[in-house]
Design a protein around this motif. Sequence first.
Motif: not given
Length: 488
Positions: A108-134
């Motif tokens: 009944a507690d949906w908040y853990p799913f939003y922790q997962s969503i937030a984790a994806c959102n953070i990574s999506l925000d950070r990855i474009p600036a990682v210069a080491a990636l092609s």
Amino acid sequence: MKRLTCIFLITVLALGAGSCKKFLTVAPPDRMSDASFWKTKSDVESAIANAYGFLFDILTNGPYVPGNGDFRAGEIDAPPSFDVFAAIAQQDLTNKNRLSRYNMNSLADWYPFYQSIAACNISLDRIPAVAALSETDKKQYMAELRFLRAFTYFYISRIYGDVPLYTEAYDRRSLPRTPMVEVLQFCLKELNEIREDLPWQYDDPTKWGVRAARGAVFSLIANVDMWAAGFDKDNQRAYWKEAAEAIQALKASGRFELLPLEEWRRIFKGRTRESLFEFSVNTNYGTTTRYVSIGQWTLHSPLVVGYASSDVYYSSDYIKKIFPVDKSDKRRDLWFYLPYANNNQSMFMKYSNVVNMITSASWLLDDDLIMFRYGGELLTGAEALANLGQDGPAREMLNLVRARAGTEPFTGSGQDLKNFIFLERQRELIGEGVRWYDLVRTGRITDPEQVKSYLTQDQFNRGGWMWPIDEKARNFNPNITLNSYWTR
């Protein structure tokens, strides 16, 4: 696995009088805030791996997949000592005492799913600036994360209905619930934008199924479409068409196959040519859990030490309905021991990769948590095609699955074909956590001839098919409304 402490710390601030109202306050801790993080490809790989692991941990906090997907339909009989499963089948979903075993009350507690969503959102925000990636690497990593976010939204939409839609990193707004169809349309837009950014399947077999590839993306597209079609009836044909095209493309890719059914243990161990999307379980790497599959409760000796009988079993009436006594079917013969016994001497052996069988208290299952596999998705395509009136192609996909099962081809058409495909999904996907959702999206949940734990049309219309949302969701976000059916 404590993904939260390894990767993301997501803190919820309690709402007090006059306080700043925030649903999610998301901040990177420890090495995430260190200047050295988000610098190397290894950093990004670590974040991606933990995004998968984080969602796996949530889905297996309790037997959520078989609980809501299988037990809720009511065809699995449980003794009083396993009252939690009886409570689920009886739709007694607000009784925290009955649901406390195996953490089922925590669904009944949906908040853990939003922790997962937030984790994806953070990574999506950070990855474009990682210069080491092609640029190629960035595109692939971003596609994987968008897939995982879309999968999570799809999964929770089937549980709770309307859900808040968060797509930005560090979003501090208290958003209300977004209508479910809008959430599903967001998922479809995301998935169609990334569908070409991943290979159909990886050359490295250790990644098959456990890393999102194009096969997983197309499978999710089809499943989102079929769920949306059940609720957005004005646009059903467009959803069915897209679902059919996705599975036809999956089939035409030539990268997936139906393994011989005699190798069913290998299928459910995962990482095969039948794998599309799954979460890896491997005792050698510590990813063991008792809550991955229904096999935990449906096995007894000699497959597990010290158990003279199964904890629960499928009722014989249901098994006779989907596997008639006079019809051949390898799935019945291989997956069941005493299928018609109607008592706990029966065994459902679909998930039976047993490991660590030292004592009766220590055995574990080593089956992967299967979300999509080729056998099931052929039937998704068959259903979509039949709904479009394309009976020939629908029968072709259907009969590929039936041929693998060593049973006769189906030759009917029209409504008979549609009904038969629904039954075939029950046969092929039994115990895989999809039955309740199939009943809901097709409207069969209101037919007592179709399901033991049926809902009346009024109960369905008022949201009785959803799982209740814990009232504490409103403490975090005052703009949230609860599922009204469960607050009466």
